[in-house]
Every structure is written in structure tokens, then in C-alpha cells.
Design a protein around this motif. Structure first.
Motif, PDB file in Angstrom:
ATOM      1  N   TYR A 162       0.474  -7.106 107.233  1.00 21.61           N
ATOM      2  CA  TYR A 162      -0.373  -6.031 106.713  1.00 21.61           C
ATOM      3  C   TYR A 162       0.516  -4.811 106.501  1.00 21.61           C
ATOM      4  CZ  TYR A 162      -3.803  -9.379 108.084  1.00 21.61           C
ATOM      5  OH  TYR A 162      -4.499 -10.551 108.191  1.00 21.61           O
TER       6      TYR A 162
ATOM      7  N   PRO B 265       3.673 -14.066 105.058  1.00 19.32           N
ATOM      8  CA  PRO B 265       2.735 -13.928 103.925  1.00 19.32           C
ATOM      9  C   PRO B 265       1.914 -12.646 104.056  1.00 19.32           C
ATOM     10  CG  PRO B 265       2.688 -16.149 104.799  1.00 19.32           C
ATOM     11  CD  PRO B 265       3.533 -15.339 105.756  1.00 19.32           C
ATOM     12  N   LEU B 266       1.819 -11.928 102.969  1.00 22.46           N
ATOM     13  CA  LEU B 266       1.180 -10.613 102.993  1.00 22.46           C
ATOM     14  C   LEU B 266      -0.332 -10.763 102.858  1.00 22.46           C
ATOM     15  CD1 LEU B 266       1.701  -7.561 103.036  1.00 22.46           C
ATOM     16  CD2 LEU B 266       2.184  -7.677 100.593  1.00 22.46           C
ATOM     17  N   GLY B 267      -1.066 -10.204 103.821  1.00 27.56           N
ATOM     18  CA  GLY B 267      -2.517 -10.320 103.824  1.00 27.56           C
ATOM     19  C   GLY B 267      -3.241  -9.124 103.234  1.00 27.56           C
ATOM     20  N   GLY B 268      -2.542  -8.014 103.051  1.00 26.58           N
ATOM     21  CA  GLY B 268      -3.192  -6.836 102.492  1.00 26.58           C
ATOM     22  C   GLY B 268      -2.249  -5.651 102.456  1.00 26.58           C
TER      23      GLY B 268
ATOM     24  N   LYS C  73      -0.098 -13.301 109.388  1.00 28.96           N
ATOM     25  CA  LYS C  73      -0.188 -12.552 108.135  1.00 28.96           C
ATOM     26  C   LYS C  73       0.423 -11.165 108.336  1.00 28.96           C
ATOM     27  CE  LYS C  73      -2.581 -15.061 105.089  1.00 28.96           C
ATOM     28  NZ  LYS C  73      -4.032 -14.959 104.975  1.00 28.96           N
TER      29      LYS C  73
ATOM     30  N   LEU D 257       2.136  -8.315  92.861  1.00 30.61           N
ATOM     31  CA  LEU D 257       1.659  -7.802  94.151  1.00 30.61           C
ATOM     32  C   LEU D 257       0.245  -7.243  94.011  1.00 30.61           C
ATOM     33  CD1 LEU D 257       2.165  -6.829  97.146  1.00 30.61           C
ATOM     34  CD2 LEU D 257       2.958  -4.685  96.148  1.00 30.61           C
TER      35      LEU D 257
ATOM     36  N   ARG E 287      -2.484  -9.980  93.228  1.00 31.45           N
ATOM     37  CA  ARG E 287      -2.639 -11.140  94.118  1.00 31.45           C
ATOM     38  C   ARG E 287      -2.962 -10.780  95.570  1.00 31.45           C
ATOM     39  NH1 ARG E 287       2.533 -14.779  92.935  1.00 31.45           N
ATOM     40  NH2 ARG E 287       1.690 -15.874  94.735  1.00 31.45           N
ATOM     41  N   VAL E 288      -2.699  -9.549  95.951  1.00 28.58           N
ATOM     42  CA  VAL E 288      -2.892  -9.167  97.351  1.00 28.58           C
ATOM     43  C   VAL E 288      -4.035  -8.143  97.426  1.00 28.58           C
ATOM     44  CG1 VAL E 288      -1.783  -8.092  99.355  1.00 28.58           C
ATOM     45  CG2 VAL E 288      -0.463  -9.594  97.852  1.00 28.58           C
TER      46      VAL E 288
ATOM     47  N   ALA F 186       2.789 -17.611  97.607  1.00 23.26           N
ATOM     48  CA  ALA F 186       2.348 -16.420  98.331  1.00 23.26           C
ATOM     49  C   ALA F 186       3.259 -15.248  97.997  1.00 23.26           C
ATOM     50  CB  ALA F 186       2.372 -16.667  99.851  1.00 23.26           C
ATOM     51  N   VAL F 187       2.779 -14.063  98.369  1.00 20.59           N
ATOM     52  CA  VAL F 187       3.603 -12.860  98.344  1.00 20.59           C
ATOM     53  C   VAL F 187       3.947 -12.565  99.801  1.00 20.59           C
ATOM     54  CG1 VAL F 187       3.675 -10.401  97.748  1.00 20.59           C
ATOM     55  CG2 VAL F 187       2.431 -12.016  96.267  1.00 20.59           C
ATOM     56  N   TYR F 188       5.214 -12.344 100.089  1.00 18.28           N
ATOM     57  CA  TYR F 188       5.661 -12.154 101.462  1.00 18.28           C
ATOM     58  C   TYR F 188       6.126 -10.725 101.697  1.00 18.28           C
ATOM     59  CZ  TYR F 188       5.976 -17.272 101.520  1.00 18.28           C
ATOM     60  OH  TYR F 188       5.692 -18.614 101.431  1.00 18.28           O
TER      61      TYR F 188
END
Lengths: 356, 89
Positions: free
Chosen positions: A141, A203-206, A139, A254, A257-258, A182-184
Motif C-alpha cells: 500500500y 504486488p501493489l494493492g492501492g 500486498k 499504474l 490497474r491499481v 501485477a503492478v509491484y
């Protein structure tokens, strides 16, 4: 953040890039001013899954794109989105050269391409985000803050306490890619003076808004709390209303969703523990040893102290209108407009706190 | 009287956000945030609707009487004008 990536722009990819430029799509561009003998070539690169064909004249320019150069004849190249064709913009190159003469003409060409490619990204569901993104356990960050606050320092601390489990995505200008699944966060050739980047899509986790503090605390924030701040962070193509609108729609994706966080931190081990545990949901002690940093923070000699001309151009301020919802409050809201409107100082100077 | 061309309005995370593009982006950096009624008024002014028309629309959507709605629209117009958002023609 491998050693290779933390060091100078990789040398080994350069010959391949140059070859791509000279074959396939490499050709002299039309419209070259009379009397100039410089030949305009085109390099092909893969920026976050978008084919970009960049016109250039300096033999050193492909070096800045090293990890992203691709062979335009390869089958994979045709699978990419685009291409974005970047014409040679003498005006942009000259403007950069004038502002940062010590950085040289190849740097100016690389910067000019940034502006052009950033403008086109929303067409492909992508946009440039000013921040520092790392990868851990599959992921990404993303940390963002006004320059000088210490986001480079913070991601360097992640690396120093968590070691090779943490890798760089991009130290300054990752590209956000919005897809259904997902948002990457994606690497890009533009990564600030440290040139911390890898050509990956994670994939963006936060997303974490970083503030300096005397204690290390973190909390989840609602998207509307940070709209003003985040509008500072994204590159909006303001010369094209359709693409500008598209960029805002992608930003909405963004933000909704994140997970978003606000971190107040110092430069200690506890700062890393605080952001790591909240954002990854993992125990810090399971991934590190209770001693001093075991991986030295890599540093890279700066080429210049000059401000980076590729800094995200849109800066707003932190003042915002309220959430009032009755007609009686519209006057108050528009009163706040003036504060918001008047602010556009590009605050991004050098980030000297980085990588100490 | 109409909102100038060159503004882009979108919903971002439940908020209505307006930015300037093209020549306007040189003049207005940053963004405008509007609440729900502000967004209604902005959209009406973008279409070139008269304040009375916009106010009438507001009374149908919100619990507000006609006089108050018109006063709010007019206050909004005054503010928008002072910021240079309006084409008066």
C-alpha cells in the motif's frame, strides 16, 4: 519495518558488497582526471530486479547499498535485467557535495547513482515513485503526499497499531514495476532520511493520496482526478524523449490497474483504521487490540536536516485543465496551460513531522 | 509554424498529457493537459499542418462548422505561441 531496517544501514552486508566491488567487475575506470589518485571501483547491486553496476570511489559508499549488493559472479546476477552501468559522474557528485557538504562524499556518490539509475528504470518497465509503501498480508500500500503532510507518520502509525504484520517496502522512493500479472512496489536503496527500506517486490494493492484533515475519511478516486498530483510523484527521465514517454505509459498502467484513494486524516488510531479498512478490505479490530500503540514507533537519528537531493525532480501543480470536449472549449483549456506550465517549485523540504 | 521539438505526448488514464523533454524540460516544467480537440490540434501542429488543414480535419470528426473550427484552431495557436510552444519557421 523490522528493527533492523528501521535502524542504521545494516552493517552486516557491507563486507559482501565491498568484495563484489573488488572482484569480478571491480576495476579502475577510464577517464579519471589526471592528478587524482582516487581509484574508481564498481559495486554490483540488484535494484528491483535490475542489475546496476555503480562506479564509486569512497570506501563508505557501498554501505548505502548494503541490502542490495550482489555478487556479480553469481548465477542469479545473470538472471537480472540490465545491467545498468553507472559511470562515475564527478559533476553530479560535486553538485551534491556543494549542496550538502555536511553529508559527505559517500552520500554524494550514492545520490549521483540515484539520478542515473532512476533515468534508466523505464527501459525495464519500472519507474521511481515518491511515496511511502508498506506491506500487509502480501500486498503493498503506497501513500503519497507533498512532503510535510505526514506520509511517514501515517505508515509509522500503521506499524504501531498493526505491529509486525506491517512491514516497510520503502519509506520515500519505492520503484514501481509494471508486469502483465501485477503492478509491484519494490524496495530501493534510496529511502529518505529514515532509511526505511527492504529489498522486496510486493504486488501493489492501492495508492493513497494523503491529506491532512480534521476528520478521517477516505474515498476511491478516478485516475483523472489525480493526474496532476501524481505527475509530481514520479521520476521522469526528461533528457530522453523515448524513456520519458515510456514513463508516462507505465504511469498510465499504474493509474488504470491499481485502486486509487484519497485520505483525509489526522494522526490518530482512527486514521489508521480508515485507510487500513478501505484499502485492505479487512477489519481493523481483527488485527489490532483496542488499546494504545503496542509497538513503539522506531526513530532514527537524522544525519542531516538538509533537503534530500534525491527528491523527485519533476513537480507540477494542482491546477488542471477541464474535461471539455468540444472545439469551442480549446481556448479555455490552453488558458489553463499557463497555470500548469508556470509551476515547478520543488516543494520537498524536510519531513520533520515524521516518526514523532 | 510547428510545435517545437522536445515535447512528448501520451494518453495517461484517458487524458492527453504533454511534457517537455531535453532542453525544453528546463524551460517548461510540469505538464500540459489537452482535451480531445486540443490533442487533435496539437498533433496537427506537431506535424506542421496549416490551421486550415487541422480545422478541416476537425469538421470531419466533430459536429462543428468550418468557421468555428478554424477560429478554435487559431485561438489554440495564439495560446501556444504565447507560451512559446511554437517554432515559427
Amino acid at each position: 519495518m523490522s528493527e533492523k531496517n528501521m535502524n542504521d544501514v545494516a552493517q552486516d552486508g557491507v563486507s559482501g558488497l565491498h568484495e563484489a566491488a573488488q572482484s569480478g567487475i571491480g576495476h579502475a575506470a577510464a577517464g579519471q582526471p589526471a592528478g587524482e589518485s582516487a581509484r574508481t571501483l564498481v559495486l554490483a547491486c540488484n535494484v528491483a530486479g535490475v542489475a546496476c553496476e555503480v562506479s564509486f570511489r569512497q570506501s563508505d559508499t557501498p554501505r548505502f547499498f548494503a541490502d542490495y549488493l550482489t555478487d556479480p559472479r553469481a548465477a542469479e546476477y545473470r538472471q537480472l535485467l540490465g545491467p545498468v552501468r553507472v559511470p562515475y559522474r564527478q559533476d553530479l557528485v560535486d553538485a551534491c557535495l556543494k549542496e550538502f557538504p555536511e553529508n559527505g562524499p559517500a552520500y554524494a556518490e550514492w545520490s549521483a547513482a540515484y539520478a542515473e539509475i532512476s533515468n534508466e528504470m523505464p527501459r525495464y518497465n519500472r519507474f521511481v515513485f515518491h511515496g511511502a509503501a508498506v506491506e500487509f498480508n502480501g500486498k503493498a500500500y503506497l501513500f503519497t503526499a507533498p512532503s510535510g503532510t505526514g506520509k511517514s507518520t501515517h505508515i509509522a502509525l500503521w506499524r504501531s497499531y498493526l505491529g509486525e504484520r506491517v512491514d516497510i517496502v520503502n519509506g520515500d522512493k519505492p520503484i514501481i514495476r509494471v508486469e502483465d500479472d501485477a503492478v509491484y512496489a519494490c524496495g530501493s536503496p534510496w529511502s529518505g532520511k529514515e532509511q526505511w527500506q527492504r529489498p522486496v517486490q510486493v504486488p501493489l494493492g492501492g495508492v493513497c493520496f494523503l491529506r491532512r484533515g480534521v476528520e478521517n475519511t477516505i474515498r476511491r478516486v478516478r485516475p483523472d482526478e489525480y493526474i496532476n498530483a501524481i505527475m509530481n510523484c514520479i521520476f521522469i527521465p526528461t533528457q530522453d524523449s523515448a524513456l520519458a514517454g515510456r514513463a508516462l505509459e507505465l504511469l498510465d498502467q499504474l493509474l488504470t490497474r491499481v485502486p486509487l484513494y484519497e485520505l483525509h486524516c489526522d494522526m490518530s488510531r482512527d486514521a489508521v483504521r480508515t485507510s487500513f479498512e478501505a484499502m485492505t478490505g479487512k477489519g481493523f479490530d481483527d488485527y489490532t487490540l483496542p488499546d494504545e500503540p503496542k509497538t513503539p514507533v522506531a526513530t532514527r537519528q537524522k544525519t542531516s536536516d538538509a533537503a534530500d537531493p534525491t527528491d523527485v525532480q519533476r513537480a507540477a501543480d494542482a491546477a488542471g485543465a477541464g474535461d471539455a470536449a468540444s472545439p469551442a472549449n480549446t481556448a479555455d483549456d490552453t488558458a489553463n496551460v499557463s497555470e500548469t506550465m508556470s509551476a515547478i517549485a520543488a516543494t520537498d523540504a524536510t519531513e520533520n513531522e515524521a516518526a514523532k | 509554424m510547428k510545435i517545437k521539438d522536445g515535447f512528448v505526448l501520451r494518453e495517461v488514464a484517458g487524458q492527453t498529457v504533454v511534457i517537455g523533454v531535453g532542453a525544453l524540460s528546463e524551460q517548461f516544467h510540469g505538464m500540459i493537459r489537452l482535451n480531445d480537440t486540443g490533442a487533435e490540434i496539437w498533433k496537427g501542429l506537431s506535424r506542421g499542418d496549416a490551421p486550415e488543414t487541422i480545422a478541416e480535419h476537425l469538421t470531419k470528426t466533430y459536429d462543428v462548422d468550418a468557421d468555428r473550427a478554424l477560429a478554435d484552431v487559431q485561438a489554440f495557436v495564439t495560446d501556444a505561441r504565447s507560451h512559446g510552444f511554437l517554432d515559427e519557421a
